[in-house]
Write a protein that holds these residues in place. Structure first.
Motif, short mmCIF file in Angstrom:
data_model
loop_
_atom_site.label_atom_id
_atom_site.label_comp_id
_atom_site.label_asym_id
_atom_site.label_seq_id
_atom_site.Cartn_x
_atom_site.Cartn_y
_atom_site.Cartn_z
N ASP A 62 44.92 43.70 42.07
CA ASP A 62 45.07 44.41 43.33
C ASP A 62 45.93 45.64 43.07
O ASP A 62 47.01 45.52 42.48
N THR A 94 35.01 47.99 41.62
CA THR A 94 35.91 48.16 42.76
C THR A 94 35.27 49.15 43.73
O THR A 94 34.22 49.73 43.45
N SER A 103 44.86 49.59 49.68
CA SER A 103 44.79 48.57 48.65
C SER A 103 43.34 48.21 48.35
O SER A 103 42.50 48.18 49.24
N GLN A 104 43.06 47.98 47.08
CA GLN A 104 41.74 47.53 46.67
C GLN A 104 41.87 46.61 45.46
O GLN A 104 42.94 46.51 44.87
N THR A 105 40.78 45.95 45.12
CA THR A 105 40.77 44.99 44.02
C THR A 105 39.71 45.41 43.01
O THR A 105 38.61 45.80 43.39
#
Length: 153
Positions: A62, A94, A103-105
């Protein structure tokens, strides 16, 4: 069961058995990103993953970029040398475009080939803006121990 439901179940199971590992920021001050959590499967210890040659690890992390980017690139390194055979288009793993402050993963499967020597390896993972590789980078580092796979010749 639908295909979407099956993929969701597999992702949930994988995240349930993944180990959150200890990481640190990469050396240098160019990092314009926060990495909040890194998960590795298989990995039994948070302080140091031990993996066998000839296997794959699944890595999820993350991150929150402090930059916007339409295209992202990614690479994993050990001692400054990229792992062989990596797909570098991070947008396959992603969300793109990346939004500053969101936020991203990133989810990636990395091959630990038998060409990588056994031993303790420093490990860096980078994600960067294709249009500003030197100024807009997310990076974390850790170490992994690679063991020889006795089943391989």
């Amino acid at each position: 069961m639908s295909w979407t439901t099956a993929v969701l179940l597999v992702a949930l199971c994988a995240s349930a058995i993944a180990t959150v590992i200890d990481t640190r920021r990469c050396s240098g001050t160019y990092d314009k990103c926060s990495v909040t959590e890194v998960r590795v499967t298989p990995c039994a210890r948070s302080s140091q993953c031990i993996v066998k040659q000839g296997t794959n690890i699944t890595l999820s992390f993350d991150f929150t970029p402090q930059f916007a980017a339409t295209q992202l690139q990614t690479l994993a390194y050990s001692r400054g040398i990229p792992f062989a055979g990596q797909e570098t288009n991070a947008c396959l793993f992603t969300t793109c475009p990346a939004v500053s402050g969101q936020s991203q993963t990133l989810n990636y499967e990395l091959a630990i080939t038998s060409k990588i020597p056994a031993g303790l390896h420093p490990f860096e993972w980078k994600v960067w803006n294709v249009d500003n590789e030197l100024g807009e980078v997310c990076c974390f580092s850790t170490s992994i121990r690679i063991k020889r796979n006795k089943k391989q010749k």
